[in-house]
Design a protein around this motif. Sequence first.
Motif, PDB file in Angstrom:
ATOM      1  N   ALA A 133      13.429  43.028  23.142  1.00  0.00           N
ATOM      2  CA  ALA A 133      13.993  42.384  21.956  1.00  0.00           C
ATOM      3  C   ALA A 133      12.900  41.928  20.981  1.00  0.00           C
ATOM      4  CB  ALA A 133      14.844  41.184  22.378  1.00  0.00           C
ATOM      5  N   GLN A 134      11.641  42.129  21.365  1.00  0.00           N
ATOM      6  CA  GLN A 134      10.556  41.734  20.461  1.00  0.00           C
ATOM      7  C   GLN A 134      10.500  42.690  19.272  1.00  0.00           C
ATOM      8  OE1 GLN A 134       8.704  39.096  20.598  1.00  0.00           O
ATOM      9  NE2 GLN A 134       8.492  38.452  22.746  1.00  0.00           N
ATOM     10  N   GLN A 135      10.338  42.104  18.097  1.00  0.00           N
ATOM     11  CA  GLN A 135      10.286  42.898  16.867  1.00  0.00           C
ATOM     12  C   GLN A 135       9.174  43.946  16.934  1.00  0.00           C
ATOM     13  OE1 GLN A 135       9.779  40.517  13.304  1.00  0.00           O
ATOM     14  NE2 GLN A 135       9.268  42.356  12.132  1.00  0.00           N
ATOM     15  N   ALA A 136       8.080  43.570  17.593  1.00  0.00           N
ATOM     16  CA  ALA A 136       6.934  44.489  17.679  1.00  0.00           C
ATOM     17  C   ALA A 136       7.306  45.804  18.362  1.00  0.00           C
ATOM     18  CB  ALA A 136       5.796  43.818  18.442  1.00  0.00           C
ATOM     19  N   PHE A 137       8.359  45.784  19.175  1.00  0.00           N
ATOM     20  CA  PHE A 137       8.760  47.006  19.886  1.00  0.00           C
ATOM     21  C   PHE A 137       9.989  47.675  19.263  1.00  0.00           C
ATOM     22  CE2 PHE A 137       6.529  44.773  23.512  1.00  0.00           C
ATOM     23  CZ  PHE A 137       5.423  45.613  23.491  1.00  0.00           C
ATOM     24  N   ALA A 138      10.345  47.254  18.043  1.00  0.00           N
ATOM     25  CA  ALA A 138      11.541  47.817  17.396  1.00  0.00           C
ATOM     26  C   ALA A 138      11.426  49.338  17.244  1.00  0.00           C
ATOM     27  CB  ALA A 138      11.753  47.163  16.036  1.00  0.00           C
ATOM     28  N   ASP A 139      10.211  49.816  16.971  1.00  0.00           N
ATOM     29  CA  ASP A 139      10.068  51.258  16.718  1.00  0.00           C
ATOM     30  C   ASP A 139      10.129  52.102  17.987  1.00  0.00           C
ATOM     31  OD1 ASP A 139       7.677  50.256  17.605  1.00  0.00           O
ATOM     32  OD2 ASP A 139       6.437  51.572  16.370  1.00  0.00           O
ATOM     33  N   ILE A 140      10.130  51.467  19.165  1.00  0.00           N
ATOM     34  CA  ILE A 140      10.314  52.264  20.387  1.00  0.00           C
ATOM     35  C   ILE A 140      11.650  51.944  21.061  1.00  0.00           C
ATOM     36  CG2 ILE A 140       7.879  52.742  20.861  1.00  0.00           C
ATOM     37  CD1 ILE A 140       8.019  50.427  22.959  1.00  0.00           C
ATOM     38  N   ALA A 141      12.521  51.241  20.338  1.00  0.00           N
ATOM     39  CA  ALA A 141      13.828  50.874  20.911  1.00  0.00           C
ATOM     40  C   ALA A 141      14.613  52.120  21.320  1.00  0.00           C
ATOM     41  CB  ALA A 141      14.622  50.040  19.909  1.00  0.00           C
ATOM     42  N   HIS A 142      14.493  53.196  20.522  1.00  0.00           N
ATOM     43  CA  HIS A 142      15.266  54.405  20.819  1.00  0.00           C
ATOM     44  C   HIS A 142      14.755  55.133  22.056  1.00  0.00           C
ATOM     45  CE1 HIS A 142      11.764  55.834  18.644  1.00  0.00           C
ATOM     46  NE2 HIS A 142      12.026  57.049  19.072  1.00  0.00           N
ATOM     47  N   LEU A 143      13.576  54.766  22.558  1.00  0.00           N
ATOM     48  CA  LEU A 143      13.030  55.411  23.764  1.00  0.00           C
ATOM     49  C   LEU A 143      13.375  54.635  25.037  1.00  0.00           C
ATOM     50  CD1 LEU A 143       9.564  56.373  22.256  1.00  0.00           C
ATOM     51  CD2 LEU A 143      11.446  57.935  22.807  1.00  0.00           C
ATOM     52  N   GLN A 144      14.041  53.489  24.865  1.00  0.00           N
ATOM     53  CA  GLN A 144      14.415  52.690  26.035  1.00  0.00           C
ATOM     54  C   GLN A 144      15.622  53.316  26.715  1.00  0.00           C
ATOM     55  OE1 GLN A 144      12.264  50.468  27.037  1.00  0.00           O
ATOM     56  NE2 GLN A 144      11.108  51.001  25.192  1.00  0.00           N
ATOM     57  N   VAL A 145      15.746  53.078  28.029  1.00  0.00           N
ATOM     58  CA  VAL A 145      16.803  53.755  28.768  1.00  0.00           C
ATOM     59  C   VAL A 145      17.898  52.792  29.230  1.00  0.00           C
ATOM     60  CG1 VAL A 145      15.664  55.895  29.341  1.00  0.00           C
ATOM     61  CG2 VAL A 145      15.149  53.883  30.698  1.00  0.00           C
ATOM     62  N   ASP A 146      17.638  52.033  30.313  1.00  0.00           N
ATOM     63  CA  ASP A 146      18.707  51.194  30.849  1.00  0.00           C
ATOM     64  C   ASP A 146      18.694  49.794  30.234  1.00  0.00           C
ATOM     65  OD1 ASP A 146      19.527  53.237  32.426  1.00  0.00           O
ATOM     66  OD2 ASP A 146      18.314  52.635  34.145  1.00  0.00           O
ATOM     67  N   ALA A 147      19.853  49.158  30.248  1.00  0.00           N
ATOM     68  CA  ALA A 147      19.937  47.763  29.823  1.00  0.00           C
ATOM     69  C   ALA A 147      19.270  46.877  30.886  1.00  0.00           C
ATOM     70  CB  ALA A 147      21.395  47.357  29.658  1.00  0.00           C
ATOM     71  N   CYS A 148      18.902  45.671  30.514  1.00  0.00           N
ATOM     72  CA  CYS A 148      18.245  44.750  31.452  1.00  0.00           C
ATOM     73  C   CYS A 148      18.994  43.425  31.471  1.00  0.00           C
ATOM     74  CB  CYS A 148      16.792  44.530  31.069  1.00  0.00           C
ATOM     75  SG  CYS A 148      15.776  46.021  31.152  1.00  0.00           S
ATOM     76  N   PRO A 149      20.188  43.392  32.091  1.00  0.00           N
ATOM     77  CA  PRO A 149      21.007  42.184  32.033  1.00  0.00           C
ATOM     78  C   PRO A 149      20.373  40.963  32.722  1.00  0.00           C
ATOM     79  CG  PRO A 149      21.965  43.828  33.531  1.00  0.00           C
ATOM     80  CD  PRO A 149      20.851  44.506  32.802  1.00  0.00           C
ATOM     81  N   ASN A 150      19.632  41.195  33.805  1.00  0.00           N
ATOM     82  CA  ASN A 150      19.018  40.043  34.481  1.00  0.00           C
ATOM     83  C   ASN A 150      17.992  39.369  33.583  1.00  0.00           C
ATOM     84  OD1 ASN A 150      20.517  40.659  36.744  1.00  0.00           O
ATOM     85  ND2 ASN A 150      18.869  41.789  37.748  1.00  0.00           N
ATOM     86  N   THR A 151      17.201  40.195  32.901  1.00  0.00           N
ATOM     87  CA  THR A 151      16.193  39.632  31.997  1.00  0.00           C
ATOM     88  C   THR A 151      16.871  38.832  30.883  1.00  0.00           C
ATOM     89  OG1 THR A 151      14.635  41.403  32.465  1.00  0.00           O
ATOM     90  CG2 THR A 151      14.323  40.215  30.399  1.00  0.00           C
ATOM     91  N   ALA A 152      17.929  39.398  30.315  1.00  0.00           N
ATOM     92  CA  ALA A 152      18.630  38.705  29.225  1.00  0.00           C
ATOM     93  C   ALA A 152      19.118  37.336  29.703  1.00  0.00           C
ATOM     94  CB  ALA A 152      19.803  39.556  28.744  1.00  0.00           C
ATOM     95  N   GLN A 153      19.661  37.318  30.912  1.00  0.00           N
ATOM     96  CA  GLN A 153      20.172  36.062  31.476  1.00  0.00           C
ATOM     97  C   GLN A 153      19.042  35.062  31.734  1.00  0.00           C
ATOM     98  OE1 GLN A 153      23.471  35.584  33.080  1.00  0.00           O
ATOM     99  NE2 GLN A 153      22.996  33.663  34.088  1.00  0.00           N
ATOM    100  N   LEU A 154      17.928  35.554  32.283  1.00  0.00           N
ATOM    101  CA  LEU A 154      16.799  34.657  32.567  1.00  0.00           C
ATOM    102  C   LEU A 154      16.255  34.040  31.285  1.00  0.00           C
ATOM    103  CD1 LEU A 154      14.903  36.724  35.318  1.00  0.00           C
ATOM    104  CD2 LEU A 154      16.102  34.548  35.634  1.00  0.00           C
TER     105      LEU A 154
END
Length: 378
Positions: free
Chosen positions: A324-345
């Motif tokens: 979710a960091q803005q610095a990684f916005a340009d590689i967002a389309h290369l991400q694969v699975d969601a990370c629900p545990n991280t979001a919750q933490l």
Amino acid sequence: MKFRDLSAQYQALKPEMDKAMQDVVDSAAFVFGGAVTQLENELAAYTGRRHCLACANGTDALELMFKAYGIAPGDAVFVPDFTFFASAEAVSTIGGTPVFVDVDPESFNLCPKALEAAVLAVQAAGKLRPRAVLAVDLFGRPADYDALEAVCQKYGLTLFEDAAQGFSGVYKGRRAGSFGLAATTSFFPAKPLGCYGDGGAIFTDDSEMDALLRSLAMHGKGDDRYVNVRIGRNSRLDTLQAAVLLVKLRVLEEERQKISQVAAAYSQRLAGLALTPAEGGDYLSAWAQYTLRLKSAAQRDGLAAALKAKDIPSMIYYPLPLRAQQAFADIAHLQVDACPNTAQLCETVLSLPFHPYLSPGQIDEVCTAVTSYLKAEG
Ligand SMILES: *Cc1c(COP(=O)(O)O)cnc(C)c1O
């Protein structure tokens, strides 16, 4: 009260520390002093690695490691979604692509099942070449190396360890810094082994890699220091920092035991009110942080505010998933699975004031404040 009281540590070590620093100043060997080589040798022996290279900071250590391994554009390096920014930043600086993988909510560390799913998803997407995994010993707890190693072997990936928060930790009898092809650490003052400024180190058993790292960290030197065979950088630990670290290394195990007792005292008082860090098992934590998990973002933020009103500092490590960091916005389309545990933490964690020199009175003050807020709120 301080979040991490570095002056209390200095006071405890003052005579040896003052002498060690004065010796460096007297010698005027501010860089390349004997303490640097001595530290490298002692740290290699401590971790059980053949080689240790001291460098300028933990981020440089990661970059140098990825560079020496040959991470290049198109390469996927799997990193936890829940960690300090530098773990993934270093992949990008070298030209690779970090692929963010979910963590286990109990250990806060890379989840081997999520890792396997992410590797398969990257293979299926066909845009990146899976090459390496960076496990992070988050908050001091070693990652699950046996399980991660098995996934790496199955898919032909190379494992690396970011032990910046894990140094002094042990996993199945092996010290942090000993896992993977190479491992890094940071000597930032607040880390389990910290200096009085910036510093870092890289550990490996691979002699060729060590030689390449030494070249890259010194302007790409060849056999001679002024014959440069590749483009490198300047990344060195200065002698004063090495001297400070040699003093602190002598008390590292004692400090790990002390901070474990602080953690045990916190957990005993707070269990049942909030989710306390998991303990027990085949590892010893370096206890870089003591991190509670609260019921909700509202409860977490309320607790932080209640502590602040009583002059008790607390920290949110980390408020944002890396993806979710803005610095990684340009590689967002290369991400694969969601990370629900991280979001919750990210919504529910809170780290309490924590260091080996916390007094019983201070522990009581923190626990009383946490308890009274959670009971009233509860
Ligand atoms: C602190 C830290 C780093 C970076 O270390 P610096 O010395 O600050 O550059 C990298 N990874 C993790 C997990 C860290 O906690």
